[in-house]
Write an enzyme that holds these catalytic residues in place. Structure first.
Site, PDB file in Angstrom:
ATOM      1  N   HIS A   1       0.848  -1.194   0.000  1.00 35.59           N
ATOM      2  CA  HIS A   1       0.000   0.000   0.000  1.00 35.59           C
ATOM      3  C   HIS A   1       0.884   1.245   0.000  1.00 35.59           C
ATOM      4  O   HIS A   1       1.829   1.348   0.779  1.00 35.59           O
ATOM      5  CB  HIS A   1      -0.898  -0.026   1.245  1.00 35.59           C
TER       6      HIS A   1
ATOM      7  N   HIS B   1       1.893  10.863  -1.232  1.00 33.35           N
ATOM      8  CA  HIS B   1       0.932  10.425  -0.223  1.00 33.35           C
ATOM      9  C   HIS B   1       0.911  11.502   0.849  1.00 33.35           C
ATOM     10  O   HIS B   1       1.650  11.437   1.830  1.00 33.35           O
ATOM     11  CB  HIS B   1       1.308   9.065   0.370  1.00 33.35           C
TER      12      HIS B   1
END
Length: 357
Positions: free
Chosen positions: A79, A156
């Site tokens: 992830h 992110h």
């Protein structure tokens, strides 16, 4: 394509023995690359137990599984693959709220360290993740405001130091050294990308991977990919771009629980299983997700501190799953902090259940 003789027997990655006296991420952060460590496990005391590498696990599968379509196999993924190299000097991503971006400019010495510790989901580099056995990479692409026009980064909440083009070349070089391994690359988000930058990115993808890419269609088997010399399935979550390029696959469905508590995440995943799996490749995420309430209530914590104590519970669920065509079967399972325990090996071992059917 001929298979090496030792690949013709059913094999399962073997766990080794031994323990490290350090915490599960400490030695990884110092840059040690003793990749027999991949797939180790965290004991109750937090020590790290080492095991064998999974760098060639696909070619080492039992030959009976070489003709199973990839969406019926069990495939480990990471992830937010690229968060091991977030850049504390770059601004907070444009996709974040205006308030966070403002605080990042006015109080960078406070805001950015907090963002970094809640944005980091991986410690291993991309090559190290591939060596560990990861075959699904979650690549969230962005263009940094006021950066060079053609310099694309990953993101992110915070942008990465790594450039997209350099990372894709690194993946390609790894694949050349492992000609029977297949990766699924999920290009997502595209924060700040114009139409011209999308076309530039697709041109880079084609230049780097070329004939390694499998054009979209029916999900292939390993045997089919080996026969064609193909090693890359690339999903691209921008439908207008996919429609113009046959080599790109549409975005892969992702079961994201968006939960802080592991029990609620598992409840969500079980609900999704009862609803029935998608027809092709899909991802179940066992990654926990912080929210503002949790961060404010735990100012000294981080995503790492929130996640690591809950990995045994989450990975117990992983070991109960079964790949295959059934409506409740899983396919790609992706997680955080690859390399601190047996997650990757556990996902790979689920393929043995297909041999018992």
């Amino acid at each position: 394509m001929a298979r090496p003789e030792h690949f013709r027997k059913c094999q399962t990655p073997r766990l080794g023995e031994g323990a490290s006296p350090e915490g599960p991420l400490a030695s990884l952060r110092r840059g040690r690359t003793e990749w027999p460590l991949m797939g180790g496990q965290v004991s109750a005391s937090g020590n790290f137990q080492s095991c064998g590498t999974n760098a060639d696990w696909m070619s080492a599968l039992c030959p009976l599984l070489w003709d199973v379509p990839l969406h019926h196999l069990s495939i480990p993924g990471s992830h937010d693959t690229m968060t091991y190299c977030l850049d504390k000097k770059l601004p907070i991503a444009q996709s974040q709220s205006w308030l966070l971006q403002l605080l990042g400019k006015v109080l960078p010495c406070i805001t950015r360290p907090i963002m970094l510790k809640w944005s980091t989901t991986q410690v291993l580099g991309v090559t190290e993740q591939l060596d560990a056995g990861v075959r699904y990479l979650d690549l969230r692409v962005a263009h940094v405001p006021e950066g060079l026009e053609k310099n694309l980064h990953f993101v992110h909440m915070v942008y990465t130091t790594a450039l997209v083009e350099d990372t894709l070349k690194e993946i390609s070089e790894w694949l050349e050294s492992h000609p029977q391994e297949v990766v699924i690359l999920a290009c997502r988000d595209f924060n700040g990308l114009t139409d011209n930058l999308h076309e530039y990115l697709v041109a880079c993808i084609n230049n780097i991977f070329g004939d390694m890419m499998c054009p979209r269609g029916e999900v292939p088997t390993l045997n089919q990919l080996w026969t064609r010399g193909q090693q890359v399935i690339l999903s691209y979550e921008e439908a207008s771009v996919v429609s113009r390029h046959r080599e790109l696959w549409p975005g892969i469905p992702y079961w994201w629980g968006d939960q802080v508590k592991p029990q609620e995440l598992i409840h969500y995943l079980e609900h999704m299983k009862r609803c029935g799996r998608p027809g092709g490749l899909f991802v179940a995420g066992i990654n926990l997700t912080e929210n503002l309430t949790y961060i404010l209530a735990h100012p000294s914590e981080s995503l790492e501190k929130m996640t690591l104590p809950n990995l045994p519970y989450l990975h117990a669920w992983v070991r109960e799953q079964c790949p295959g065509p059934g409506v409740r079967c899983t396919n790609i399972i992706k997680g955080d902090f690859i390399g601190v325990d047996t997650f990757v090996s556990d996902v790979i071992r689920l393929n043995d259940k297909l041999l018992r059917c």
